[in-house]
Design a protein around this motif. Structure first.
Motif, PDB file in Angstrom:
ATOM      1  N   ASN A  27       0.832  -1.200   0.000  1.00 41.82           N
ATOM      2  CA  ASN A  27       0.000   0.000   0.000  1.00 41.82           C
ATOM      3  C   ASN A  27       0.870   1.254   0.000  1.00 41.82           C
ATOM      4  N   MET A  28       1.898   1.265   0.832  1.00 39.41           N
ATOM      5  CA  MET A  28       2.780   2.434   0.909  1.00 39.41           C
ATOM      6  C   MET A  28       4.086   2.089   1.594  1.00 39.41           C
ATOM      7  N   PHE A  29       5.069   2.948   1.385  1.00 41.35           N
ATOM      8  CA  PHE A  29       6.323   2.934   2.118  1.00 41.35           C
ATOM      9  C   PHE A  29       6.358   4.206   2.958  1.00 41.35           C
ATOM     10  N   ILE A  46       2.499   6.674   9.339  1.00 37.83           N
ATOM     11  CA  ILE A  46       1.975   5.400   8.860  1.00 37.83           C
ATOM     12  C   ILE A  46       1.050   4.788   9.901  1.00 37.83           C
ATOM     13  N   SER A  47       0.014   4.122   9.419  1.00 41.25           N
ATOM     14  CA  SER A  47      -0.906   3.364  10.278  1.00 41.25           C
ATOM     15  C   SER A  47      -1.885   2.641   9.373  1.00 41.25           C
ATOM     16  N   ASP A  48      -2.720   1.828   9.955  1.00 43.08           N
ATOM     17  CA  ASP A  48      -3.939   1.379   9.283  1.00 43.08           C
ATOM     18  C   ASP A  48      -4.967   2.381   9.804  1.00 43.08           C
ATOM     19  N   PHE A  49      -5.186   3.448   9.048  1.00 47.14           N
ATOM     20  CA  PHE A  49      -5.916   4.597   9.578  1.00 47.14           C
ATOM     21  C   PHE A  49      -7.348   4.255   9.973  1.00 47.14           C
ATOM     22  N   ASN A  50      -8.011   3.406   9.200  1.00 49.30           N
ATOM     23  CA  ASN A  50      -9.369   2.999   9.564  1.00 49.30           C
ATOM     24  C   ASN A  50      -9.366   2.288  10.914  1.00 49.30           C
ATOM     25  N   SER A  51      -8.415   1.395  11.100  1.00 46.51           N
ATOM     26  CA  SER A  51      -8.302   0.673  12.371  1.00 46.51           C
ATOM     27  C   SER A  51      -7.980   1.635  13.512  1.00 46.51           C
ATOM     28  N   PHE A  52      -7.100   2.588  13.257  1.00 45.19           N
ATOM     29  CA  PHE A  52      -6.702   3.558  14.283  1.00 45.19           C
ATOM     30  C   PHE A  52      -7.884   4.437  14.713  1.00 45.19           C
ATOM     31  N   ILE A  53      -8.581   5.015  13.754  1.00 43.58           N
ATOM     32  CA  ILE A  53      -9.677   5.946  14.057  1.00 43.58           C
ATOM     33  C   ILE A  53     -10.887   5.227  14.646  1.00 43.58           C
ATOM     34  N   HIS A  54     -11.238   4.064  14.095  1.00 40.63           N
ATOM     35  CA  HIS A  54     -12.447   3.363  14.533  1.00 40.63           C
ATOM     36  C   HIS A  54     -12.172   2.251  15.538  1.00 40.63           C
ATOM     37  N   ASP A  92      -5.129   9.971  -5.088  1.00 44.51           N
ATOM     38  CA  ASP A  92      -5.807  10.167  -6.382  1.00 44.51           C
ATOM     39  C   ASP A  92      -4.808   9.996  -7.529  1.00 44.51           C
ATOM     40  N   TYR A  93      -3.642  10.609  -7.388  1.00 45.81           N
ATOM     41  CA  TYR A  93      -2.625  10.527  -8.434  1.00 45.81           C
ATOM     42  C   TYR A  93      -2.156   9.081  -8.606  1.00 45.81           C
ATOM     43  N   ARG A  94      -1.946   8.387  -7.500  1.00 45.57           N
ATOM     44  CA  ARG A  94      -1.492   6.992  -7.577  1.00 45.57           C
ATOM     45  C   ARG A  94      -2.530   6.124  -8.287  1.00 45.57           C
ATOM     46  N   LEU A  95      -3.807   6.361  -8.047  1.00 40.55           N
ATOM     47  CA  LEU A  95      -4.868   5.614  -8.715  1.00 40.55           C
ATOM     48  C   LEU A  95      -4.858   5.875 -10.223  1.00 40.55           C
ATOM     49  N   ILE A  96      -4.645   7.116 -10.607  1.00 38.79           N
ATOM     50  CA  ILE A  96      -4.566   7.465 -12.033  1.00 38.79           C
ATOM     51  C   ILE A  96      -3.389   6.743 -12.691  1.00 38.79           C
ATOM     52  N   VAL A  97      -2.227   6.803 -12.041  1.00 41.53           N
ATOM     53  CA  VAL A  97      -1.037   6.134 -12.579  1.00 41.53           C
ATOM     54  C   VAL A  97      -1.258   4.633 -12.666  1.00 41.53           C
ATOM     55  N   SER A  98      -1.816   4.061 -11.615  1.00 39.66           N
ATOM     56  CA  SER A  98      -2.036   2.618 -11.557  1.00 39.66           C
ATOM     57  C   SER A  98      -2.949   2.126 -12.668  1.00 39.66           C
ATOM     58  N   ASN A  99      -3.985   2.898 -12.970  1.00 40.09           N
ATOM     59  CA  ASN A  99      -4.976   2.466 -13.960  1.00 40.09           C
ATOM     60  C   ASN A  99      -4.724   2.972 -15.367  1.00 40.09           C
ATOM     61  N   GLY A 100      -3.899   4.006 -15.512  1.00 37.52           N
ATOM     62  CA  GLY A 100      -3.771   4.622 -16.824  1.00 37.52           C
ATOM     63  C   GLY A 100      -2.392   4.593 -17.449  1.00 37.52           C
ATOM     64  N   TYR A 101      -1.385   4.095 -16.723  1.00 33.36           N
ATOM     65  CA  TYR A 101      -0.025   4.118 -17.251  1.00 33.36           C
ATOM     66  C   TYR A 101       0.444   2.709 -17.592  1.00 33.36           C
ATOM     67  N   THR A 102       1.359   2.619 -18.540  1.00 33.48           N
ATOM     68  CA  THR A 102       1.992   1.339 -18.842  1.00 33.48           C
ATOM     69  C   THR A 102       2.956   0.984 -17.711  1.00 33.48           C
ATOM     70  N   LEU A 112      -1.721  17.535   6.098  1.00 28.13           N
ATOM     71  CA  LEU A 112      -1.235  16.194   5.744  1.00 28.13           C
ATOM     72  C   LEU A 112      -2.321  15.376   5.055  1.00 28.13           C
ATOM     73  N   TYR A 113      -3.544  15.427   5.587  1.00 31.00           N
ATOM     74  CA  TYR A 113      -4.624  14.634   5.013  1.00 31.00           C
ATOM     75  C   TYR A 113      -4.986  15.127   3.619  1.00 31.00           C
ATOM     76  N   GLN A 114      -4.951  16.430   3.402  1.00 28.69           N
ATOM     77  CA  GLN A 114      -5.211  16.965   2.068  1.00 28.69           C
ATOM     78  C   GLN A 114      -4.157  16.459   1.083  1.00 28.69           C
ATOM     79  N   ASN A 115      -2.894  16.533   1.490  1.00 26.34           N
ATOM     80  CA  ASN A 115      -1.808  16.067   0.630  1.00 26.34           C
ATOM     81  C   ASN A 115      -1.930  14.572   0.353  1.00 26.34           C
ATOM     82  N   SER A 116      -2.341  13.824   1.366  1.00 21.70           N
ATOM     83  CA  SER A 116      -2.498  12.380   1.221  1.00 21.70           C
ATOM     84  C   SER A 116      -3.589  12.050   0.199  1.00 21.70           C
ATOM     85  N   LEU A 117      -4.700  12.777   0.237  1.00 23.64           N
ATOM     86  CA  LEU A 117      -5.771  12.542  -0.737  1.00 23.64           C
ATOM     87  C   LEU A 117      -5.314  12.834  -2.159  1.00 23.64           C
ATOM     88  N   VAL A 118      -4.560  13.898  -2.330  1.00 23.88           N
ATOM     89  CA  VAL A 118      -4.030  14.240  -3.652  1.00 23.88           C
ATOM     90  C   VAL A 118      -3.111  13.119  -4.142  1.00 23.88           C
TER      91      VAL A 118
END
Length: 194
Positions: free
Chosen positions: A70-72, A79-87, A137-147, A128-134
């Motif tokens: 998922n990330m380095f 780093i965390s499993d944010f859903n697990s941490f918050i909930h 989103d970019y990683r999803l675009i690269v993952s689905n749209g790049y060779t 930080l959260y705003q930057n993380s969302l950006v």
């Protein structure tokens, strides 16, 4: 050990000496050896962790036992499993050390107290959260749209430290590629650069 954290915070928001001391009081220090878990799937993520030294990866295994990274998290990353941490639910991610690592850990209770007592930290995490969302989103675009080659070259351009520090099989997992594909791309590009 707190210098990296305080510097990271000060790059985003202003804090005074009193706030710096208070921030430090909310954290505990943990050292991990290479391949040691910070969090295992199924456990509850009790802390949000800041990497002050070293390198961690978060990932989930598939039914065949293959890791999907998922990330380095390098020095200066959270780093965390944010859903697990918050909930406070069971984690779906594993987090372990790629290198010997030192982290600063904050519990959910201390995280919430810190936000209330130091309003600048609320702003810091919002940035930080705003930057993380950006980034996501970019990683999803690269993952689905790049060779495959475009994915690797984009990563090498945007994060050369990752290419230098992270083993190639882990980079392949992060990009959703086979290790052989990474080897072919690297070989092709090293021939083009000679």
């Amino acid at each position: 050990m707190f210098e990296v954290l305080l510097s990271h915070i000060q790059n985003k928001v202003e804090i005074n000496d009193e706030q710096k001391s208070l921030i430090q009081s909310f954290f505990t220090i943990k050292k991990l050896k290479k391949k040691q878990y910070l969090l295992q799937e199924g456990d509850i993520c009790k802390c949000l962790s800041f990497v002050s030294k070293g390198l961690l990866k978060s990932y989930f295994p598939d039914e065949k036992g293959n890791e999907h990274i998922n990330m380095f998290a390098f020095e200066g990353w959270w780093i965390s499993d944010f859903n697990s941490f918050i909930h406070q639910e069971k984690a779906v991610l594993n987090i372990d050390a790629v290198e010997d690592t030192e982290v600063l850990m904050i519990t959910l209770e201390n995280y919430e107290k810190m936000m209330l007592q130091i309003p600048a930290m609320d702003r810091y995490f919002r940035i930080l959260y705003q930057n993380s969302l950006v980034t996501k989103d970019y990683r999803l675009i690269v993952s689905n749209g790049y060779t495959a080659e475009e994915k690797y070259l984009q990563l090498a351009q945007k994060n050369p430290e990752m290419i230098q520090r992270v083993p190639h099989n882990l980079i392949a997992s992060y990009l959703g590629l086979a290790p052989e594909t990474i080897s072919r791309i690297r070989k092709k590009n090293s021939l083009n650069n000679t």
